[in-house]
Structures are given as structure tokens and as C-alpha cells.
Design an enzyme around this catalytic site. Structure first.
Site, PDB file in Angstrom:
ATOM      1  N   ASP A 120      -7.765   1.907  -8.179  1.00 55.92           N
ATOM      2  CA  ASP A 120      -6.517   2.078  -7.434  1.00 55.92           C
ATOM      3  C   ASP A 120      -5.355   2.121  -8.420  1.00 55.92           C
ATOM      4  O   ASP A 120      -5.133   1.167  -9.170  1.00 55.92           O
ATOM      5  CB  ASP A 120      -6.348   0.900  -6.467  1.00 55.92           C
ATOM      6  CG  ASP A 120      -5.167   1.068  -5.519  1.00 55.92           C
ATOM      7  OD1 ASP A 120      -4.370   2.008  -5.710  1.00 55.92           O
ATOM      8  OD2 ASP A 120      -5.050   0.244  -4.588  1.00 55.92           O
ATOM      9  N   GLU A 132      -7.937   6.056  -6.171  1.00 55.02           N
ATOM     10  CA  GLU A 132      -7.066   5.710  -5.054  1.00 55.02           C
ATOM     11  C   GLU A 132      -5.587   5.797  -5.411  1.00 55.02           C
ATOM     12  O   GLU A 132      -5.157   5.259  -6.442  1.00 55.02           O
ATOM     13  CB  GLU A 132      -7.410   4.298  -4.570  1.00 55.02           C
ATOM     14  CG  GLU A 132      -6.632   3.842  -3.365  1.00 55.02           C
ATOM     15  CD  GLU A 132      -7.097   2.490  -2.854  1.00 55.02           C
ATOM     16  OE1 GLU A 132      -6.312   1.823  -2.150  1.00 55.02           O
ATOM     17  OE2 GLU A 132      -8.245   2.083  -3.159  1.00 55.02           O
ATOM     18  N   GLU A 175      -3.026   4.442   2.783  1.00 62.30           N
ATOM     19  CA  GLU A 175      -2.543   3.126   3.205  1.00 62.30           C
ATOM     20  C   GLU A 175      -1.045   3.134   3.509  1.00 62.30           C
ATOM     21  O   GLU A 175      -0.546   2.285   4.240  1.00 62.30           O
ATOM     22  CB  GLU A 175      -2.852   2.061   2.159  1.00 62.30           C
ATOM     23  CG  GLU A 175      -2.046   2.172   0.877  1.00 62.30           C
ATOM     24  CD  GLU A 175      -2.396   1.085  -0.112  1.00 62.30           C
ATOM     25  OE1 GLU A 175      -1.640   0.103  -0.208  1.00 62.30           O
ATOM     26  OE2 GLU A 175      -3.434   1.214  -0.799  1.00 62.30           O
ATOM     27  N   HIS A 186      -7.657   0.678   4.644  1.00 60.17           N
ATOM     28  CA  HIS A 186      -7.009  -0.287   3.762  1.00 60.17           C
ATOM     29  C   HIS A 186      -6.880  -1.613   4.499  1.00 60.17           C
ATOM     30  O   HIS A 186      -6.523  -1.660   5.675  1.00 60.17           O
ATOM     31  CB  HIS A 186      -5.616   0.217   3.369  1.00 60.17           C
ATOM     32  CG  HIS A 186      -4.855  -0.731   2.504  1.00 60.17           C
ATOM     33  ND1 HIS A 186      -3.887  -1.579   3.001  1.00 60.17           N
ATOM     34  CD2 HIS A 186      -4.933  -0.976   1.176  1.00 60.17           C
ATOM     35  CE1 HIS A 186      -3.380  -2.292   2.011  1.00 60.17           C
ATOM     36  NE2 HIS A 186      -4.002  -1.961   0.893  1.00 60.17           N
TER      37      HIS A 186
END
Length: 368
Positions: free
Chosen positions: A194, A220, A246, A296
Site C-alpha cells: 500500500d 494499493e 478506500e 478496506h
């Protein structure tokens, strides 16, 4: 049955060590806005809205939404969703108005489950996986020194998780050093990376090429959520799958991502995207586009439960994001003990979401 009261409980936990995120950012507290809805039938619903500022969620819920909700039937969930988010002349298309409505919607589903004496996922269509469990990955590896991140990743794999997620985005060389060490520590287990929107498009492309060499499971949020065209461009040029969503809102926002071909793993946040009602629709929309949903979920036990119910009812979902730390507002908020074994998390079986506001926990972490 009528709604008699709507209020918000703000919670805050001061972390012993701050999270390290991309671009040298750090976060030292974890906050939550818990929405509580009472009814004249004695049934109380509990939800959560992720703002992330809980005082803003509280203000919207109690001053804007509560007057519309009191006196209404809490089982009219779709009607109330429309009342909160699409009946105004000026809509809250994105942002904290939708996040606040998400907390309300989740609490309404909790009421419905308790009223019908069923877990929420059964009201949504039942257990699509058929085994009463969700496969989870450990989501905790925030930025610190390389050896600590690698050792912690190995610990999670030893605990039975089939995948781990790390947070990078502080320069490609430093990122690669940590990816290499974590890959060596976890072997063939899934490694999610991420970037927390840490790079521009050229940097994100170079970082993606690096991640391909280490068989990263997904890449991500490499870019700002505004840069849908950039995400689509990365997805076309790179072999590593793109995960994002998200910071997106409602089915209309996700339709834009899907139509642009910008995502492989869609990540709606149930506490932000519009609640259980909307997250369920997003999963259905993703299924029609052939996109996998991995929601998420890095929040309290209330948000975890809501996410689990959405995932359980959809064949389009994979990988529950699970916090493996000793966060005191996580498993303590479940009405019955949360069963986690070999990286599998069992679905709640209590009516509603299967959560409760533990008095001692709330008193300790409540913001006045």
C-alpha cells in the site's frame, strides 16, 4: 417500531508508537465515530462512520440526520438511505456526509438483524462462501526499520495468515529494501503493498516495475484517488494488479473506476462509501464488471463486523483486511468471542452485527 433517538459516541486511542506512512507522514491516534440508534421496541443499533474526524461525523449525524430519522421505521433502510443522501437539492456526493450516513445505515442494519433475530449477512442473502469463514490477511506493517518490518511479517505468517500488507511510499530504493526483506521473510505468502497515494504517475510506474520483480499480490493506492486516468494507465502498463477504492464513495464513484478499467481489486470502505446498503451494491456492481472486491477495513470491531457481513453475502469478495495487533477497540466490541484460526475469521452468529458497546472500554476511550 420507530426510531426514538440518534447519537454518536466518539472514541480515541493513543498509540504507543505512531504509524509511518508514505511521504514521511505519521499518525499517532486512532479515532472512531460510533452511531447509536434507539427504538421504541427496546432495540438499539450500533454503526460506525469513518470521517476520519469523528467530531464532524457526530455533528452531521446529530444535527443534520437525526431530525430526519426520529419517528421513522428503522426497517425502511433503503428509504432512509435515500432520505439522507439523495433527497436534498444539494447532494453529499462524497466526503463526510456520506461517511456519517454510512454509520447510520450500519446501525439500521444492526437493528434489522436484531429484530428478525438473524445475523445481518443472512438478511443480505446468506453465506455466499458456504463455510462460515472469511480468509484474512494481516494488515499492520507500517513504515519502520527494515528488520522490524520483516520480522513482524514473518510472525503473522507463523500465526496462520496467508498474506500480509505493508505500507511504503518513501522512495523507490527504500521501498525495495523493505519489499525484498519482507519477501525473503514470508516466502511464497501473499504480499500486498500500500503506497497510501504517495507517488505521482512516473514514480508510481517505476515503483510498480520494481514490485513486479517481487511477485507482489497487489499494488494499493499508488496515486491520488482523483487520478482515475493515471490508475487506468498503470493497470494497462504493469503486470502487478492495482487495488484502490478506500477513498471512493457510493456505487456511482465505483462505476467510474470500473468503466475506466482502473482497478483489479476494488476496496470499498463500508464505513465510508455509504454503509452496508451501498457496499452490498458496489460488490454486485464489481461482480458484473469482473472485478474482485476486497473491502478496506482498518477500524474498530464495529466496522470489522459490518465489513464481514457484506463480504459474507457476496461472491465477488476476497481477503478480509484484519488488524492483528492488540487494538483495544477491536475484538472487545464483539458480543461473542471472535474466532480467528489459521488466517480464517469465523462469521458472527449473534443477531444483527454481533457487536456491543462494552461499558468499561467505552468509558476508557470515550472523548468528552
Amino acid at each position: 417500531m420507530e426510531i426514538t433517538n440518534v447519537e454518536t459516541v466518539q472514541l480515541q486511542y493513543e498509540m504507543e508508537e505512531p504509524w509511518g506512512l508514505s511521504r514521511d507522514r505519521e499518525v499517532g491516534t486512532r479515532t472512531a465515530a460510533i452511531v447509536v440508534i434507539d427504538t421504541d421496541a427496546g432495540i438499539t443499533g450500533i454503526g460506525e462512520g469513518v470521517g476520519p474526524e469523528p467530531y464532524i461525523v457526530e455533528r452531521i449525524v446529530e444535527e443534520k440526520y437525526a431530525p430526519r430519522l426520529v419517528g421513522e421505521d428503522p426497517l425502511d433502510i433503503e428509504f432512509l438511505w435515500q432520505t439522507l443522501l439523495t433527497d436534498d437539492l444539494y447532494w453529499d456526493q462524497k466526503g463526510q456526509g456520506v461517511a456519517a450516513a454510512s454509520g447510520v445505515d450500519i446501525a439500521l442494519w444492526d437493528i434489522a438483524g436484531k429484530y428478525y433475530e438473524e445475523p445481518v449477512y443472512r438478511l443480505l442473502g446468506g453465506d455466499a462462501g458456504g463455510n462460515g469463514q472469511l480468509k484474512a490477511y494481516a494488515s499492520d506493517l507500517f513504515w519502520t526499520d527494515t528488520d522490524t518490518m520483516a520480522d513482524r511479517a514473518a510472525e503473522y505468517i507463523d500465526r496462520g495468515f496467508a498474506g500480509v500488507k505493508t505500507h511504503l511510499g518513501r522512495g523507490i530504493d527504500a521501498d525495495e529494501e523493505r519489499v525484498a526483506a519482507i519477501r525473503d521473510a514470508i516466502g511464497d505468502a501473499a504480499l500486498m503493498v500500500d503506497m497510501n497515494c504517495g507517488y505521482d504517475r512516473p514514480e508510481a510506474f517505476r515503483a510498480g516495475q520494481m514490485l513486479e520483480e517481487y511477485d507482489v499480490y497487489w499494488y494499493e493506492e499508488p496515486l491520488s484517488p482523483y487520478n482515475v486516468d493515471g490508475l487506468a494507465d498503470l493497470r494497462r502498463k504493469l503486470d502487478v494488479p492495482i487495488a484502490t477504492g478506500e477513498n471512493e464513495y457510493t456505487k456511482w464513484g465505483f462505476r467510474e473506476l470500473f468503466e475506466a478499467g482502473a482497478v483489479d481489486y476494488a476496496m470499498p470502505d463500508t464505513m465510508r462509501c455509504g454503509g452496508i446498503t451501498e457496499a452490498n451494491k458496489i460488490c454486485t456492481l464489481a461482480e458484473s464488471f469482473g472485478v474482485v472486491c476486497s473491502p478496506h477495513c482498518y477500524t474498530t470491531g464495529v466496522g470489522l463486523a459490518a465489513t464481514m457481513h457484506v463480504m459474507a453475502a457476496s461472491p465477488a469478495t476476497q481477503w478480509l483486511e484484519f488488524d492483528p495487533t492488540d487494538f483495544p477497540l477491536y475484538e472487545s466490541l464483539f458480543a461473542s468471542s471472535l474466532e480467528v484460526s489459521d488466517g480464517q475469521v469465523s462469521l458472527p452468529t449473534d443477531p444483527g452485527l454481533g457487536v456491543q458497546l462494552d461499558g468499561a472500554t467505552v468509558d476508557r476511550y470515550r472523548l468528552d
